[in-house]
Design an enzyme around this catalytic site. Sequence first.
Site, short mmCIF file in Angstrom:
data_model
loop_
_atom_site.label_atom_id
_atom_site.label_comp_id
_atom_site.label_asym_id
_atom_site.label_seq_id
_atom_site.Cartn_x
_atom_site.Cartn_y
_atom_site.Cartn_z
N LYS A 189 16.14 -8.29 -0.67
CA LYS A 189 16.46 -8.59 0.77
C LYS A 189 17.20 -9.35 1.35
CE LYS A 189 14.02 -4.68 1.28
NZ LYS A 189 12.57 -4.48 1.03
C1 PLP Z 1 11.29 -3.72 0.88
C2 PLP Z 1 10.79 -2.70 2.02
C3 PLP Z 1 9.43 -2.65 1.92
C4 PLP Z 1 8.48 -3.54 1.30
O1 PLP Z 1 8.65 -4.66 1.09
P1 PLP Z 1 8.09 -5.69 -0.06
O2 PLP Z 1 8.12 -6.96 0.24
O3 PLP Z 1 8.83 -5.13 -1.57
O4 PLP Z 1 6.55 -5.37 -0.23
C5 PLP Z 1 9.04 -1.90 3.05
N1 PLP Z 1 9.70 -1.27 3.78
C6 PLP Z 1 11.09 -1.00 3.54
C7 PLP Z 1 11.88 -0.06 4.45
C8 PLP Z 1 11.60 -1.86 2.56
O5 PLP Z 1 12.92 -1.72 2.34
#
Ligand code: PLP
Length: 375
Positions: A189
């Site tokens: 992210k």
């Molecule tokens: C990454 C992501 C998640 C989940 O986040 P995590 O930290 O991996 O649990 C949920 N929704 C979207 C759209 C994502 O890109």
Amino acid sequence: MTAPTIPATARCNARPYLHGVEAAAVVEALDAGQYGHGEITEAFERDVAAFLGVPDVVAVESGTAALHLALLTAGIGPGDEVVVPSMTFCASVQAILACGARPRFADVDPDTLCVSGRTVLDALTRDTRAVMPVLYGGRAVCLGGVVGTLAERGIVVVEDAAQAFGSRHGARKVGASGEMTCFSFGPIKSLTCGQGGAVVPRSLQDAAMLRALRMLGIVQPQAERIRSTTYTVDRPGLRYPMSALNAAIGRAQLTRFDQIEAKRQRLWRAYRDALADIHGLALVDVDVNHTVPFNCVVRVLNGRDRVFADLRGQGVGVGVHYPPNHLQPAFAPWYRPLPVTEQVAHQIMSLPFHPAMDEQAVTAVAAAVRAAVQR
Ligand SMILES: *Cc1c(COP(=O)(O)O)cnc(C)c1O
């Protein structure tokens, strides 16, 4: 003309980007000997709140945990229905199921791959209790005129802004809308904690609920609990704290976030320019001046699978985000036809996109894409 060779950075679709200051922050946290939820976690919460311009933020273990807790805090449970786009990471849907609620899949706008007021309205039923817009690629989602309808019907909005940290809606940061907003700070992210997530609460009550739920239903804050002979568990709860080690990484990242934002915008603009005028290819557009782009997605109008295999064969780190959820076996009970999602699912392709890349890598990927599409 021979095509430029694919640089090493373009061989993966996404990867964490560290500035160098994170390692010392982790060592400091290790030396402090407090690896669970601790002072560093709380400092991270204050830093993120200040960055977003909101009164409070609750840090948790992951983006998925953030969505799960936000829905529980909104009172979502068995019998309830939550509108969610099919075009999202499966985590959004699993968070709904984890509450005992049902997903109600919504279609998306082909230009943004996000829900619109119209697709949300089309998905509402008598049982809808929440709507979860997904800020695909970092795009702020505007539900426009539907917001009034949702409020009248007592339907809450829980934003999945896992990909949209730092993006803005006009002058305001995503997360400062007054709705509950969930972020992910997972490995790829825009801001990473290694693993992590956060919820922006709507109120003091939400914040207290989120903090108890993430800590096994224990009411007392950590600092108070460790100075006392007892504690109170007053509700069911989960074990979703953000470790101090992860928070330390996030705090260090946040001090350099302006660099991440600028780099991601620069790379996205470089792709936009380099991909212009490719017949049979459409860039999924983004309001780049207001967005911290999370990815760069194109639609290959014909023969996506062939182009994908061609590029993968050359070592280009292309991906597909996402295979639609309403077609997944686990979510089959909630299938409904979604014409736009089903069409774009065969066209979308995510290009390598992460801050360790440079413009030269973008140029090389774009040249490879152009050649593959025209082959
Ligand atoms: C990454 C992501 C998640 C989940 O986040 P995590 O930290 O991996 O649990 C949920 N929704 C979207 C759209 C994502 O890109």
